[in-house]
Design a protein around this motif. Sequence first.
Motif, short mmCIF file in Angstrom:
data_model
loop_
_atom_site.label_atom_id
_atom_site.label_comp_id
_atom_site.label_asym_id
_atom_site.label_seq_id
_atom_site.Cartn_x
_atom_site.Cartn_y
_atom_site.Cartn_z
N UNK A 6 0.54 -1.34 0.13
CA UNK A 6 0.04 -0.04 0.09
C UNK A 6 0.63 1.34 0.04
N UNK A 7 2.02 1.14 0.39
CA UNK A 7 2.97 2.34 0.33
C UNK A 7 3.15 2.77 -1.21
N UNK A 8 3.60 4.06 -0.96
CA UNK A 8 4.02 4.84 -2.49
C UNK A 8 5.23 4.43 -2.89
N UNK A 9 5.44 3.01 -3.23
CA UNK A 9 6.61 2.62 -3.76
C UNK A 9 7.04 3.05 -5.15
N UNK A 10 8.08 3.57 -5.46
CA UNK A 10 8.34 3.89 -6.80
C UNK A 10 8.74 2.67 -7.47
N UNK A 47 11.78 1.35 -12.63
CA UNK A 47 11.71 2.47 -13.12
C UNK A 47 13.12 2.93 -13.99
N UNK A 48 14.17 2.56 -12.98
CA UNK A 48 15.52 3.05 -13.42
C UNK A 48 16.14 2.60 -14.67
N UNK A 49 15.65 1.11 -14.80
CA UNK A 49 15.94 0.40 -16.15
C UNK A 49 15.46 1.27 -17.30
N UNK A 50 14.22 1.45 -16.94
CA UNK A 50 13.39 2.05 -18.20
C UNK A 50 13.73 3.33 -18.60
N UNK A 51 13.92 4.20 -17.63
CA UNK A 51 14.26 5.73 -18.00
C UNK A 51 15.87 5.78 -18.42
N UNK A 52 16.73 4.59 -18.18
CA UNK A 52 18.08 4.55 -18.46
C UNK A 52 18.32 3.87 -19.76
N UNK A 53 17.07 3.18 -20.37
CA UNK A 53 17.18 2.74 -21.45
C UNK A 53 17.62 1.19 -21.54
N UNK A 54 17.84 0.63 -20.35
CA UNK A 54 18.53 -0.78 -20.35
C UNK A 54 17.24 -1.85 -20.16
N UNK A 55 15.94 -1.32 -20.12
CA UNK A 55 15.13 -2.36 -20.25
C UNK A 55 14.71 -2.77 -21.73
N UNK A 56 14.96 -3.97 -21.82
CA UNK A 56 14.64 -4.20 -23.36
C UNK A 56 13.08 -4.26 -23.57
N UNK A 77 7.07 -17.51 -25.14
CA UNK A 77 7.09 -16.06 -25.41
C UNK A 77 7.54 -15.18 -24.26
N UNK A 78 8.16 -14.17 -24.59
CA UNK A 78 9.09 -13.44 -23.61
C UNK A 78 8.57 -11.94 -23.81
N UNK A 79 7.93 -11.28 -22.58
CA UNK A 79 7.55 -9.77 -22.84
C UNK A 79 7.76 -9.31 -21.35
N UNK A 80 8.94 -9.02 -21.13
CA UNK A 80 9.34 -8.51 -19.94
C UNK A 80 8.99 -7.02 -19.67
N UNK A 81 8.85 -6.32 -20.51
CA UNK A 81 8.59 -4.96 -20.68
C UNK A 81 7.59 -4.66 -21.84
N UNK A 82 6.58 -3.90 -21.31
CA UNK A 82 5.70 -3.26 -22.35
C UNK A 82 5.42 -1.96 -22.37
N UNK A 83 5.55 -1.30 -23.48
CA UNK A 83 5.48 0.06 -23.46
C UNK A 83 4.06 0.63 -23.71
N UNK A 84 3.17 0.37 -22.67
CA UNK A 84 1.73 0.49 -22.88
C UNK A 84 1.09 -0.61 -23.84
N UNK A 92 5.58 -5.04 -11.51
CA UNK A 92 6.59 -5.61 -10.65
C UNK A 92 6.65 -5.18 -9.27
N UNK A 93 6.10 -3.79 -9.11
CA UNK A 93 6.34 -3.40 -7.69
C UNK A 93 5.31 -3.83 -6.64
N UNK A 94 4.15 -4.06 -7.25
CA UNK A 94 3.02 -4.59 -6.13
C UNK A 94 3.75 -6.02 -5.90
N UNK A 95 4.08 -6.57 -6.80
CA UNK A 95 4.33 -8.11 -6.58
C UNK A 95 5.33 -8.07 -5.36
N UNK A 96 6.46 -7.40 -5.55
CA UNK A 96 7.59 -7.10 -4.52
C UNK A 96 6.93 -6.82 -3.30
N UNK A 97 5.81 -5.69 -3.41
CA UNK A 97 5.15 -5.31 -2.12
C UNK A 97 4.54 -6.41 -1.29
#
Lengths: 729, 328
Positions: A25-29, A33-42, A235-242, A475-480
């Motif tokens: 429930x906490x507002x965890x970022x 996110x870092x991988x996405x904004x640095x272009x390393x998330x394929x 099938x592999x779909x680790x990151x989806x851009x919307x 990713x984040x809510x599963x970790x939470x």
Amino acid sequence: MTAHLKQDEPDTANFLDTMKQGVLGKPVSRIEGLAKVTGTAPYAAEYPVENLAEGVLVTATIVRGEVVSIDKDAALAMPGVLAVIDDKCLTTRAAQGTANEAPQQNPRKVDYWGQPIAVIVAESFEQARDAAKHLSVEYREEEGAPLDPSAVEPEEQEDETVDQGDLAHAMARADHAADLEISTEGHASAAMEPHAAIAEWDGDKVTVYASLQMLNYNITELADSLGVDEDRVRLVSRYVGGGFGSKLGVSEEVVAAAIAARAVGRPVRVVMSRQQVFQCVMRRSETKQRLRLASDGEGRLDGFGHEALVSNLPEEDFAEPVLQSSHFLYGGKNRALKLEVARIHRMTAGSVRAPGEAVGMPALEVAMDVLAEKTGVDPVELRIRNIPDCNPEEDLPFSSHKLAECLQQGAEKFGWDAGARKPRQTRDGEWWVGTGMASAARVHNVGEARARVTLRPDGTAEVRTDMTDIGTGTYTIVAQMVGEMLGLGVDDVLVQLGDTDFPRGSGSGGSWGGASIGSAVYLACRALREKLAKKAGTEESDLALRNGAVEGGKSLADLLDGQELSEEGHYEPGEIADTHTASGFGAFFAQVRVNRFTGETRVDRMLGAFGFGRVLNAKTARSQCLGGITWSIGAALTEALHFDPRDGHLVNCDLAEYHVPVNRDVPEVEVLMVEERDPVASPIQAKGIGELGMCGGAGAIANAIYNACGARVLDFPMTPDRVLAAMPD
Amino acid sequence: MRPFDLQRPDSLEHARNLSTGETATLIAGGTNLLDLMKLQVEVPERVVAIDRLGMNEIQATEDGGLRIGALVTNTATANDARIRSDYPVLARAILAGATQQLRNRATTGGNLCQRTRCYYFTNIDQPCNKREPGSGCGAIEGIARLHGVLGTSSSCIATYPGDMAVAMSALDATVEIVSADGSERSVPVRDFHLLPGDTPWRDNVLETGEIITAVTLPALVEGKQLYRKVRERSSYAFALVSVAAIIAMEGDTIARADLAFGGLAHKPWYDPRLSDLLVGKAPDAALFDSAADLLLENAQGYGENDFKIPLARRTLAAVLAEATETEL
């Protein structure tokens, strides 16, 4: 081991609330996110696969007919071209969400302008595209394909039809009645990442990197399309851009990449152009709706009517479910609801964010505003008066219901003036200023889901499931969830998603991802806690885990003593879905300004108050609400697909001409989360929030335009020309 | 995209020599051309990149105006202190166009040469007389929401999509052009773009081998300068209607009224009769209405874009009211 639950009974224990970590429930970022904004998330087209050939889809330039021949030799003579493929297994439409079988195949049969009919493979993308643009195709066109939804005899969707009491009579005797015809135009998902796939065969097994929302269904759809067993497909779909619905089912480029890679004996990548994404994936159907409301002198509904005409291609099961929340949102014992679908030869209609309510709710909420004006009852109060005690059509109890609280709390926070309402009371220079509101409703769904959670000897955890994160925060809510249940920080939980080698998740769609996969993870953690409790010599219900240790006792690593523990959680929707009506509810409030000369509308501020069960992450949930409200603004003011009247092709097929809101269109937006525990929605008491934020919001803007300038616009989007046409002198 | 040869001359003289011949296309910022090449609407065999030619300064002219080099970016022009203070209509028009990213790349000369955004022009599987002479006009009986209502022809109803040139037209700026043989000519912006007529493939007066070198603004003008762009989306959208206005008052009457319109025609629309009508009169609703009557007397809608006619009337009234401080 598998911990399985098919939920048949409400769960009021709220076990999660007894956990000690305090991270859920906490507002965890977002942890990725870092991988996405640095272009390393394929993303799909970016996986480093060697020796890639490039495929480009060729699309039809007739409406309906047959491909008689293709001049393959001429294309093969062009530089770099490796193959021209028109294999009968190529798919010609995207699969509908949860189809779980191959969509339409056979590229020789053409059903709409822009339909894929072949794929060209070349050494470079530019070569493939050039050859695709110049492929010479001979067609036999079947003239006269219907293109106008109003010009054909529609088919009734009988399972949507409701005919209770006598609405016509109720309208005739009502103290107040509203009878309106409202239209909405088609929408596109317009996800930022275009549809793309890379396919690589290893012997008789194919791996496809793709951009998809529901791998658990997509694997079946792809295997069925290829005519192979599912165990030969990964099938592999680790990151989806919307996704926004456009990647629910396997789309044409995925099947084309797999077939092309097999044909040329090397990996093939197929990326749709932006125009192809618009033209060959999914459109939200346009709608024509009729709303009839009959009330007594105090605005209490006695009659409720909602009919809608939508369209789709022949042989498609999907019909925009416009009436979905109209069945239960407001009372009224005389009810007439009917959904009809016109079979026409425009591109495929399918799910676009919040199918149904996205267009049905704004229309209903405009009708409610008209009724509020006729009865003189404040619009907020009118809605509160008409909240039914139970589902008015099926006599089912609601799982939980926060509409009244959202209306009241939202009105207070927004500063809603419940006094008498009249248009054209406030002017600021050239601009009329006004306010409007609407209810929000979106049915709650859940899907079967599995996830494996492993506690490693060092006391950290790993989660594996083929569930996707389409930018929503999975990713984040599963970790939470794991952190909360096992007493870990999110940094101690490795989440691996988007790979069909992992247990099958629910996929992301229909706002069901969080509650479904969250429940599977929860169940796996319950099973792990059982084992840990045994090791700690206590009962699971008494096991207090926090910061990697039993409170006041051993660390998890010590407790595990060099061993690994692993459990699979398996959640299935149970009978409870049939014995209750479950929905998210909310309220929108908007202040807009309308230019008295040009009819341009700008939104000054908006507020959304939403009740959707347990909040799993206050930040990502709020972001979903903000996104939904942004979509509401688009649906209200700018977004419309335009189809050529002669060949049905989509003309505005890029982001310059299909107008999603830009930053400047989205003002200060406030989100109020009215948290609750829903004992029916899921074992974690959470409901969906991915779509609720656009289920009615465009209606609040429409009502604000009326309040501002007196223009009652009945056609969405409310572009300047339409506002001017409806504006009184 | 078809394979093409890329040439990148270091001097204007060299560029002139390279740009002769039908097969060469100049590229500056590329914000329009590259999109069209990907779509194969443009298939040049040779692309001559002129980014090394300088022409990227804004200089004062002897008669008190400004000379904006052809390669000055839209961002640089809009942010130039002299432009902002003396020619605010131009800064406003530029900032009303495209997006920050596009304006950072787009150049003065390139912007003048940008091509229409007609849906049928940009789709090579549809008919378009501008792209493929003789193939027909898809828009006339198709989706024509963006299209023209003034100066259209039976072969093309496309609009010029830009904003910058609309302001330049109101300002009566001049395009400086050098030809392949080195001879120079000047063309008023008001005459630079062409109406479609029977030759809709010709957007403007440039001949093969000619290169725009600069746009010159006349000396500082008196009066209020306004740019009003009407659109459903508040940024990154082409104008439904736009108006560039330079209006000066003398006492209670209008002393100057230079008006140009975007979104209505194949060129920035300038009608000298409007100035004649307005100047010397006291502003009021009736006057604004007669100005609109004159502007729109030959306007023709194509169904979907019929709304542009009343919208242009209302927008003109709003602009004139604001400029003359008239309450309507």
